[in-house]
Scaffold this motif. Structure first.
Motif, PDB file in Angstrom:
ATOM      1  N   GLY A  13      48.717   8.192  10.516  1.00 37.32           N
ATOM      2  CA  GLY A  13      48.616   9.640  10.599  1.00 37.32           C
ATOM      3  C   GLY A  13      47.481  10.254   9.808  1.00 37.32           C
ATOM      4  N   PHE A  14      46.596   9.413   9.259  1.00 36.09           N
ATOM      5  CA  PHE A  14      45.501   9.968   8.467  1.00 36.09           C
ATOM      6  C   PHE A  14      44.311   9.020   8.493  1.00 36.09           C
ATOM      7  N   THR A  15      43.135   9.563   8.767  1.00 37.78           N
ATOM      8  CA  THR A  15      41.922   8.745   8.733  1.00 37.78           C
ATOM      9  C   THR A  15      40.895   9.438   7.859  1.00 37.78           C
ATOM     10  N   GLY A  32      38.634  20.493  -0.847  1.00 36.46           N
ATOM     11  CA  GLY A  32      39.386  20.447   0.400  1.00 36.46           C
ATOM     12  C   GLY A  32      40.832  20.761   0.126  1.00 36.46           C
ATOM     13  N   PRO A  33      41.557  21.170   1.175  1.00 34.97           N
ATOM     14  CA  PRO A  33      42.969  21.515   0.982  1.00 34.97           C
ATOM     15  C   PRO A  33      43.799  20.292   0.601  1.00 34.97           C
ATOM     16  N   ASN A  34      45.019  20.517   0.181  1.00 31.09           N
ATOM     17  CA  ASN A  34      45.929  19.417  -0.157  1.00 31.09           C
ATOM     18  C   ASN A  34      46.042  18.468   1.015  1.00 31.09           C
ATOM     19  N   GLY A  35      45.964  17.180   0.723  1.00 27.77           N
ATOM     20  CA  GLY A  35      46.132  16.185   1.769  1.00 27.77           C
ATOM     21  C   GLY A  35      44.892  15.952   2.591  1.00 27.77           C
ATOM     22  N   ALA A  36      43.752  16.533   2.177  1.00 25.26           N
ATOM     23  CA  ALA A  36      42.522  16.376   2.951  1.00 25.26           C
ATOM     24  C   ALA A  36      41.962  14.962   2.801  1.00 25.26           C
ATOM     25  N   GLY A  37      42.333  14.260   1.744  1.00 24.68           N
ATOM     26  CA  GLY A  37      41.848  12.903   1.535  1.00 24.68           C
ATOM     27  C   GLY A  37      40.903  12.785   0.353  1.00 24.68           C
ATOM     28  N   LYS A  38      40.904  13.770  -0.534  1.00 23.37           N
ATOM     29  CA  LYS A  38      39.997  13.748  -1.680  1.00 23.37           C
ATOM     30  C   LYS A  38      40.328  12.581  -2.602  1.00 23.37           C
ATOM     31  N   THR A  39      41.605  12.474  -2.980  1.00 24.21           N
ATOM     32  CA  THR A  39      42.007  11.386  -3.860  1.00 24.21           C
ATOM     33  C   THR A  39      41.767  10.040  -3.180  1.00 24.21           C
ATOM     34  N   THR A  40      42.018  10.004  -1.895  1.00 21.44           N
ATOM     35  CA  THR A  40      41.803   8.768  -1.151  1.00 21.44           C
ATOM     36  C   THR A  40      40.330   8.353  -1.210  1.00 21.44           C
ATOM     37  N   ALA A  41      39.432   9.299  -1.023  1.00 25.32           N
ATOM     38  CA  ALA A  41      38.004   8.992  -1.082  1.00 25.32           C
ATOM     39  C   ALA A  41      37.624   8.464  -2.455  1.00 25.32           C
ATOM     40  N   PHE A  76      42.098  10.505 -13.707  1.00 21.13           N
ATOM     41  CA  PHE A  76      43.090  10.610 -12.649  1.00 21.13           C
ATOM     42  C   PHE A  76      43.780  11.960 -12.665  1.00 21.13           C
ATOM     43  N   GLN A  77      44.277  12.313 -11.480  1.00 17.54           N
ATOM     44  CA  GLN A  77      44.939  13.594 -11.305  1.00 17.54           C
ATOM     45  C   GLN A  77      46.116  13.759 -12.268  1.00 17.54           C
ATOM     46  N   ASP A  78      46.844  12.669 -12.513  1.00 18.93           N
ATOM     47  CA  ASP A  78      47.958  12.784 -13.466  1.00 18.93           C
ATOM     48  C   ASP A  78      47.730  11.917 -14.699  1.00 18.93           C
ATOM     49  N   ASP A 153      39.140  13.407 -10.772  1.00 22.90           N
ATOM     50  CA  ASP A 153      40.128  13.958  -9.850  1.00 22.90           C
ATOM     51  C   ASP A 153      40.791  15.149 -10.522  1.00 22.90           C
ATOM     52  N   GLU A 154      40.253  16.335 -10.277  1.00 22.41           N
ATOM     53  CA  GLU A 154      40.757  17.573 -10.882  1.00 22.41           C
ATOM     54  C   GLU A 154      40.868  17.470 -12.399  1.00 22.41           C
ATOM     55  N   PRO A 155      39.755  17.296 -13.040  1.00 22.95           N
ATOM     56  CA  PRO A 155      39.799  17.044 -14.487  1.00 22.95           C
ATOM     57  C   PRO A 155      40.219  18.264 -15.289  1.00 22.95           C
ATOM     58  N   THR A 186      38.032  18.693  -6.834  1.00 19.32           N
ATOM     59  CA  THR A 186      38.642  19.879  -7.439  1.00 19.32           C
ATOM     60  C   THR A 186      39.155  20.839  -6.382  1.00 19.32           C
ATOM     61  N   HIS A 187      40.047  21.690  -6.824  1.00 16.49           N
ATOM     62  CA  HIS A 187      40.529  22.767  -5.983  1.00 16.49           C
ATOM     63  C   HIS A 187      39.860  24.064  -6.333  1.00 16.49           C
ATOM     64  N   ASP A 188      39.282  24.078  -7.531  1.00 14.98           N
ATOM     65  CA  ASP A 188      38.864  25.348  -8.088  1.00 14.98           C
ATOM     66  C   ASP A 188      37.425  25.603  -7.694  1.00 14.98           C
TER      67      ASP A 188
ATOM     68  N   PRO E 126      58.107  10.819  -1.643  1.00 13.08           N
ATOM     69  CA  PRO E 126      57.134  11.539  -2.473  1.00 13.08           C
ATOM     70  C   PRO E 126      55.826  10.766  -2.675  1.00 13.08           C
ATOM     71  N   ARG E 127      55.891   9.436  -2.708  1.00 10.64           N
ATOM     72  CA  ARG E 127      54.684   8.655  -2.926  1.00 10.64           C
ATOM     73  C   ARG E 127      53.651   8.913  -1.829  1.00 10.64           C
ATOM     74  N   ARG E 128      54.135   9.263  -0.632  1.00  7.58           N
ATOM     75  CA  ARG E 128      53.216   9.495   0.474  1.00  7.58           C
ATOM     76  C   ARG E 128      52.639  10.907   0.461  1.00  7.58           C
ATOM     77  N   LEU E 129      53.150  11.752  -0.401  1.00 11.00           N
ATOM     78  CA  LEU E 129      52.664  13.133  -0.429  1.00 11.00           C
ATOM     79  C   LEU E 129      51.451  13.233  -1.340  1.00 11.00           C
ATOM     80  N   SER E 130      50.537  14.123  -1.001  1.00 13.35           N
ATOM     81  CA  SER E 130      49.429  14.379  -1.909  1.00 13.35           C
ATOM     82  C   SER E 130      49.952  15.225  -3.067  1.00 13.35           C
ATOM     83  N   GLY E 131      49.105  15.374  -4.088  1.00  7.32           N
ATOM     84  CA  GLY E 131      49.525  16.108  -5.278  1.00  7.32           C
ATOM     85  C   GLY E 131      50.098  17.479  -4.955  1.00  7.32           C
ATOM     86  N   GLY E 132      49.395  18.200  -4.130  1.00  8.28           N
ATOM     87  CA  GLY E 132      49.829  19.554  -3.830  1.00  8.28           C
ATOM     88  C   GLY E 132      51.071  19.602  -2.966  1.00  8.28           C
ATOM     89  N   GLN E 133      51.155  18.649  -2.036  1.00  6.02           N
ATOM     90  CA  GLN E 133      52.357  18.587  -1.207  1.00  6.02           C
ATOM     91  C   GLN E 133      53.576  18.329  -2.082  1.00  6.02           C
TER      92      GLN E 133
HETATM   93  N1  LIG Z   1      50.212   5.870  -0.694  1.00  3.84           N
HETATM   94  C1  LIG Z   1      50.118   6.551   0.446  1.00  3.84           C
HETATM   95  N2  LIG Z   1      50.641   6.028   1.593  1.00  3.84           N
HETATM   96  C2  LIG Z   1      50.552   6.697   2.759  1.00  3.84           C
HETATM   97  N3  LIG Z   1      49.961   7.901   2.895  1.00  3.84           N
HETATM   98  C3  LIG Z   1      49.422   8.482   1.813  1.00  3.84           C
HETATM   99  C4  LIG Z   1      49.473   7.839   0.541  1.00  3.84           C
HETATM  100  N4  LIG Z   1      48.863   8.656  -0.364  1.00  3.84           N
HETATM  101  C5  LIG Z   1      48.451   9.751   0.342  1.00  3.84           C
HETATM  102  N5  LIG Z   1      48.782   9.641   1.632  1.00  3.84           N
HETATM  103  C6  LIG Z   1      48.446  10.599   2.699  1.00  3.84           C
HETATM  104  O1  LIG Z   1      47.035  10.555   2.846  1.00  3.84           O
HETATM  105  C7  LIG Z   1      46.533  11.858   3.021  1.00  3.84           C
HETATM  106  C8  LIG Z   1      45.452  12.138   1.976  1.00  3.84           C
HETATM  107  O2  LIG Z   1      46.050  12.165   0.699  1.00  3.84           O
HETATM  108  P1  LIG Z   1      45.229  12.426  -0.616  1.00  3.84           P
HETATM  109  O3  LIG Z   1      46.138  12.090  -1.769  1.00  3.84           O
HETATM  110  O4  LIG Z   1      43.928  11.696  -0.555  1.00  3.84           O
HETATM  111  O5  LIG Z   1      44.983  14.000  -0.553  1.00  3.84           O
HETATM  112  P2  LIG Z   1      44.228  14.946  -1.564  1.00  3.84           P
HETATM  113  O6  LIG Z   1      43.111  15.537  -0.820  1.00  3.84           O
HETATM  114  O7  LIG Z   1      43.926  14.223  -2.826  1.00  3.84           O
HETATM  115  O8  LIG Z   1      45.322  16.071  -1.817  1.00  3.84           O
HETATM  116  P3  LIG Z   1      45.717  16.855  -3.184  1.00  3.84           P
HETATM  117  O9  LIG Z   1      44.702  17.892  -3.353  1.00  3.84           O
HETATM  118  O10 LIG Z   1      47.048  17.453  -2.874  1.00  3.84           O
HETATM  119  O11 LIG Z   1      45.741  15.862  -4.295  1.00  3.84           O
HETATM  120  C9  LIG Z   1      47.718  12.802   2.963  1.00  3.84           C
HETATM  121  O12 LIG Z   1      48.058  13.128   4.282  1.00  3.84           O
HETATM  122  C10 LIG Z   1      48.829  12.019   2.339  1.00  3.84           C
HETATM  123  O13 LIG Z   1      50.065  12.384   2.901  1.00  3.84           O
END
Ligand SMILES: Nc1ncnc2c1ncn2[C@@H]1O[C@H](COP(=O)(O)OP(=O)(O)OP(=O)(O)O)[C@@H](O)[C@H]1O
Ligand SMILES: Nc1ncnc2c1ncn2[C@@H]1O[C@H](COP(=O)(O)OP(=O)(O)OP(=O)(O)O)[C@@H](O)[C@H]1O
Ligand SMILES: [Mg+2]
Ligand SMILES: [Mg+2]
Lengths: 343, 232, 261, 261, 343
Positions: A13-15, A32-41, A76-78, A153-155, A186-188, E126-133
């Motif tokens: 569900g996410f690329t 980018g908004p929450n869940g945009a993939g910032k932390t993933t990148a 890290f974010q947390d 990540d959001e320092p 960052t969000h800010d 919750p692990r699958r949610l991003s920080g904001g989610q």
């Molecule tokens: N461990 C995981 N397993 C599966 N999906 C995940 C995992 N971590 C995040 N995701 C999904 O990947 C997508 C990107 O998440 P990511 O954490 O990179 O977002 P983000 O941009 O950092 O958001 P935020 O600003 O809320 O931290 C989201 O849709 C999230 O639900």
């Protein structure tokens, strides 16, 4: 010397599909908004994620390099401070891991703690630190090893307003002297604007806009970015000095344009009147108050109409107009305040 | 409920030393055949453990111990009031691994320091017996280990861990071809008696008495001699 | 500030405690206290007690050195067949200790698969030595450590290890300075189990290492032999062993047991 | 993405694995395989095996019901003297199992402190029954569960319990729905230890419950008796026990063992 | 019906001493720098902390009541979502704990998830949610039980700018309808301003200022508060239309005053000139640029002088003046822009 990254991460569900080039000394902010993939990148860059990403730097590739072999520093974010070590040991950890002798590592760490204003907490365990104190220690820990690529990540997210100002300008100073590449998540918008040379806006794992802070601020390309920089934002089609907005309504503009355009203007450019105003502004229309928010020095009014619009007015005006949600008002806007640019 | 306390008539429970497992199982079958309607249940364990259980009120009818000392533990507390009868005797043999790699020929070899020697601990019957025979032979044994029971000794002999050991002839016999046994003259100085007695509070006293008698009978003696015991 | 402890938890906990402790009380009540001092200060008991403590502690060290890495491997690597490996690791737990001793003899004894070469080439013979006792105890006790530590590792947040990696820490350094301190409570729980099990080990020890006073006679062996002739003395010896182990374990300060966090 | 496994960890882990597994290999090599099928399908072995599995599983249930709350009490409450309590809980570990059996007899036997009343008032007699086997196994195995679970509880973040409390959850609900699922890996590790220990239990069982085929003769007791008559058969029986336990433990899917997070 | 709390917590090196009264329906924002004791106060209210605090509500006392008996809802600074439950189960947990039947609890929880825009993630861990989610789920979890006292520890900190706007106004709407008492811990003056009826500013465990957002904004009493609301802030002694500043410098003011005063003016009131300006502003002095920060629509310049001052100027002006750190400039300020009030 440019850091070239093609980040590709596939998830249910996410690329993530993000090409990123960071010059030496450049600070790129990833927004980018929450869940945009910032932390993933960020995790893909750090080597914490199995991915098909390709990263080249200084003529060598990082693909397949484990995290500990990459010359990186991450906040890290947390936080993820090591709970069983003192703040000092946390900051010294990276230096120790890279072979610095204990006394020296501790001295450097102490300098860092001093710099972030936490020298008194050198021997405190993270559990005793407040949220913001912990965040600052995490920052110092990542910076202490002078990494080539700094990933943040959001320092500043957990910092209080005044500390934030201070840490932000400190961080800004450090980043300015810093010869390496920096990616700041960052969000800010303010943090991004102050600290970054270039903004990359990510939505749904893809870049929707990038450019210098000034360009992004002046010409947002998505609702998210417009929100971010606090502008009223519309899509429309221009015919000379008239723009027909996609969602309804027409605006007169000062500089003629043609074809599909984005239209922006600041909320402060909007004036509100109880009755239809006479005079110069060519754009006047009726709208209904749907929300009122008290900000520090102004009041933000949310108006439903054609088009809907945000207005920043002085608190005095609010009192004078006795504004209430549901009130019908006249919105007026000078054509010269409206900025258009091609879609 | 308690196992043999009910009125199935012929049910008895026999607490017997673990070394009697094979011979008593046979005896039990023979007894059941000879006394139709009776059923013999065994609990085999170490004699001392059995003595403990009996002293704690275990619902047993008969106790067959591997040494008089264990029987004394139950007569002392009054759990057994009848006079225990000796139903079998056991003598020591020298046990060596197959092929006798240590070339052990007699008790004198037990004093050699370069041989690995296993004996039973003095606290258990075979150890006490070994002590007696060494005293009688005037040999100063140099054991490497003092095992807690005969089976442990035998395991070490059969695996070739030790070159010689003193064990009961019944144990050598039970080990099949894995160890070789050698008789020696001084063995006569330490004969171990196996006592048997019905318990004072036997739930099924008549059958208990019948079983003790059966063990002491000629039929019983036959089975025990077959297992390597000698007659009392 | 928290509410009363809930009965539904406290009741079974207390029953459990009673179940574990009442039999010990039974032992204490029935012990011939008069003979205790004599036993306590007799030379053999002293010897056996010392040997027990030394061997159990050495065995625990062996278990820590080998078992903690093994637990880590089971918890963190992605070896194929980990499930089977994990099950195999518990085998010495299920194996009747005497059979475990036989197994050790089959491998490390004079004629054993490995032992014959140790004997021929290096003149090392493990059975009937104190080293043999340590080995037998370690064999029996190690699974406790491995399983406990593995459980703790699985429960720990792996992102701290990621943080350490981004700071340039090798897996080994990460393990030493981040992972291990993080799972200290689990390691200590495992160590306690392991030490206690080694201290009480009997079957494998006597089978593999035999029983010779001062060399391989540990307290449990002394207890067994005493049971044969004088059950009261055996009870007294057991109580001595218990008191020592309780003293040692209670002596580990709460702080220690709750880990350094 | 992570680096090679570090030798300094893998080497001891492999040595540890070899140390645990080679003796088993020794057993397997020396086992008289020809007799295995006959043994496997003999009625007594089947009976003993079934009894072993049933009793070990029941004992594990008893341990879970009593031991998990006990672990919680030790980890979360602020009872005075917790350190001593925790040390006392490990006592059955150190106690030679036979002495443990004697202790159980002293308390629950027909003449025991508690047992005499059970017998007089309710006509319940535990020794020499299958229930006695379960009890003896539970007594010996419970400390493993308690110590493992307590370690896991101490390592868990108590703030999740605080969060549950602010949502109105009683301590019991919090325990059930938040604490317990959070420490599942530790509970499962403890359960595995506990079950395996109960499955291999011998000394306390034979002392407390006696050795009656079909009623109290579990596999370890059968092994013991086989050692008296036919040592090879004993090894075969042990292997049967091992195979079954490995099959059961490996059968618990990885997912299960790694907890539901 | 007022919630009366006297919060007292003693810690090594830290004492919290905070008297707090919250009316029904009132939202009180607790602001303060990192480590001020905000989280500590919140935990004392929630009953998560052994303390000598005294709390009275509706004629009854909460002293000694455990957390689960207090009619509260808490959103924690770091979420604390239950990792082994789905988002839905997390939100339904409080209802279930209070005895609601499963089907009903789930229905309510689903409504909440829908409201925060995460209905699609109902069954995600919750692990699958991003920080904001995750933060939004935590918010829903606390609100789902309709608590009498809602405690929020930086509920919006991890939200991205546009989600933040949306969730903030949603939260604002909910808090407005909400008959209970709300305590909001936050760093963000805007969140506090928008959401709260009253601000309580905590420093070092003690209240340094409180009042309506407007009062606090207009008359900050500490550096921290002034920073927070973005004003230049000085202490001084007024004599008529002159104020002698404690840290050096003199300012002319429009309305005469006497005695010790606070002096504030917004950065936007400051003008910068390359040479000494002629004309009306009575306050002009020389200062040296020590920092420049690009904000969205203005540039903030940090100036060292007597007094030191922050100035917001347009980006055009920055370009025109070719501003560089180290440049000496003339600062000018209209007396009418300066606000003074007694200390
Ligand atoms: N461990 C995981 N397993 C599966 N999906 C995940 C995992 N971590 C995040 N995701 C999904 O990947 C997508 C990107 O998440 P990511 O954490 O990179 O977002 P983000 O941009 O950092 O958001 P935020 O600003 O809320 O931290 C989201 O849709 C999230 O639900
Ligand atoms: N568990 C603890 N033990 C000891 N001291 C603590 C503990 N938690 C916090 N403190 C200290 O108490 C003080 C107040 O901390 P608190 O967490 O309440 O601050 P805060 O205002 O919430 O800060 P932040 O905005 O950074 O979250 C700080 O000085 C902190 O160092
Ligand atoms: Mg993120
Ligand atoms: Mg806080």
């Amino acid at each position: 010397m440019t850091l070239q990254a093609e980040l590709r991460v596939e998830r249910a569900g996410f690329t993530l599909d993000l090409d990123l080039a960071i010059e030496p000394g450049e600070v790129v902010a990833l927004l980018g908004p929450n869940g945009a993939g910032k932390t993933t990148a960020l995790r893909a860059l750090a080597g914490l994620l199995a991915s098909t990403s390709r990263i080249r730097h200084n003529g060598s590739t990082w693909d397949g390099l484990p995290a500990e072999k990459r010359p990186i520093g991450v906040v890290f974010q947390d936080y993820l401070l090591f709970a069983h070590m003192s703040a000092l040991d946390n900051v010294a950890f990276g230096l120790r891991a890279r072979g610095t002798r204990k006394a020296e590592a501790n001295a450097v760490a102490l300098r860092w703690l001093d710099q972030i204003g936490l020298a008194d907490f050198a021997h405190a365990r993270p559990r005793r630190l407040s949220g913001g104190q912990a965040q600052r220690v995490a920052l110092a820990r990542a910076l202490a090893t002078s990494p080539e690529l700094l990933l943040l990540d959001e320092p500043l997210a957990a910092l209080d307003a005044s500390t934030r100002l201070r840490v932000r300008s400190e961080l800004g100073r450090h980043l300015q002297d810093y010869p390496g590449h920096t990616l700041l998540v960052t969000h800010d918008p303010l943090d991004a604007m102050v600290l970054a040379d270039r903004l990359v806006i990510l939505e749904h794992g893809r870049v929707v806009q990038q450019g210098s802070p000034r360009d992004v601020v002046r010409q947002p390309r998505t609702d998210y970015v417009a929100h971010l920089v606090g502008l009223n934002f519309y899509r429309g089609v221009a015919r000379g000095t008239e723009v027909l907005l996609d969602d309804g309504g027409t605006l007169s503009i000062a500089e003629p344009a043609d074809g599909p355009v984005h239209v922006v203007f600041p909320p402060s450019a909007v004036s509100l009147y109880p009755a239809k105003p006479a005079g110069s502004p060519r754009n006047t229309w009726q709208a209904v108050v749907s929300g009122i928010e008290q900000h520090a020095h102004t009041t933000r009014v949310d108006l439903d109409g054609s088009p809907s619009v945000l207005a920043d007015i002085t608190t005095a005006t609010v009192a004078e107009l006795r504004l209430q949600p549901g009130d019908a008002l006249w919105v007026s806007l000078k054509a010269t305040e409206i900025h258009t640019y091609p879609r | 409920g308690s196992p043999a306390a009910t009125s199935t008539g012929g049910d008895i429970t026999v607490f017997a030393a673990a070394s009697l497992t094979e011979s008593f199982t046979k005896l039990g079958t023979a007894f059941e055949a000879a006394h139709p309607g009776s059923k013999v249940r065994f609990s085999f364990a170490g004699s001392s453990a059995l003595a403990q259980q009996i002293n704690q009120g275990a619902p047993a009818d008969v106790f067959a111990a591997a040494a008089p000392a264990n029987m004394k533990q139950v007569t002392d507390t009054g759990a057994v009031t009848a006079t225990p009868a000796t139903f079998a005797r056991n003598t020591l043999q020298i046990a060596v691994p197959r092929g006798n790699p240590g070339r052990v020929t007699g008790l004198a070899d037990f004093a050699k320091a370069d041989l690995k020697i296993a004996l039973c601990a003095e606290q258990v019957p075979c150890g006490a017996a070994a002590k007696k025979v060494f005293e009688a032979a005037g040999v100063k044994a140099a054991p490497d280990t003092l095992e807690q029971d005969v089976k442990a000794v035998l395991t070490k002999v059969s695996l070739g861990e030790v070159d010689a050991a003193l064990v009961y002839r019944t144990d050598v016999k039970a080990a099949g071809g894995k160890v070789e046994g050698e008789d020696f003259a001084e063995a006569a100085n330490a004969v171990n008696d196996y006592p048997v007695a019905p318990l004072a509070k036997a739930p099924n006293a008549p059958t208990a008495k019948a079983f003790v008698d059966f063990v002491l009978s000629g039929r019983g003696r036959e089975v025990l001699i077959e297992a390597g015991f000698s007659a009392p | 500030m928290r509410s009363r402890l809930p009965v539904v938890l406290v009741l079974p906990a207390v029953i459990g405690l009673v179940f574990l402790l009442v039999p010990l009380a039974g032992l204490l009540i029935n012990a011939p206290w008069a003979t205790l001092p004599a036993q306590l200060f007799s030379q053999e008991v002293g010897q056996a007690l010392r040997l027990s403590l030394i061997c159990a502690s050495l065995a625990t060290v062996v278990c820590l050195v080998l078992g903690v890495p093994l637990a880590w491997l089971l918890a963190r690597s992605d070896l194929p067949g980990r499930g089977v490996l994990r099950a195999l690791v518990t085998v010495p737990l299920v194996l009747p200790p005497v059979v475990g001793g036989v197994a050790l003899l089959l491998v490390l004894g004079r004629r054993g698969v490995v032992g014959q070469y140790l004997d021929q080439w290096f003149g090392i013979s493990l059975p009937f030595t104190t080293a043999g006792v340590v080995l037998a105890e370690a064999f029996v006790a190690m699974p406790f450590l491995v399983i406990s530590v593995e459980g703790a590792l699985r429960a720990a947040d792996p992102r701290y290890e990621e943080a350490a990696a981004t700071l340039g820490a090798s897996r080994w350094l990460t393990f030493r300075r981040v992972t291990l301190p993080g799972v200290m409570p689990g390691v200590i729980a495992g160590t306690v189990l392991c030490w206690a099990r080694a201290l009480g080990e009997f079957g494998a020890t006597i089978t593999f290492a035999g029983n010779f006073p001062g060399r391989t006679t540990t307290m449990p062996l002394a207890v067994y032999l005493a049971l044969e002739t004088d059950p009261d003395a055996a009870i007294v010896l057991s109580i001595v062993l218990l008191l020592v182990s309780v003293a040692v374990l209670a002596g580990l300060r709460d702080k220690w047991i709750s880990g350094p966090s």
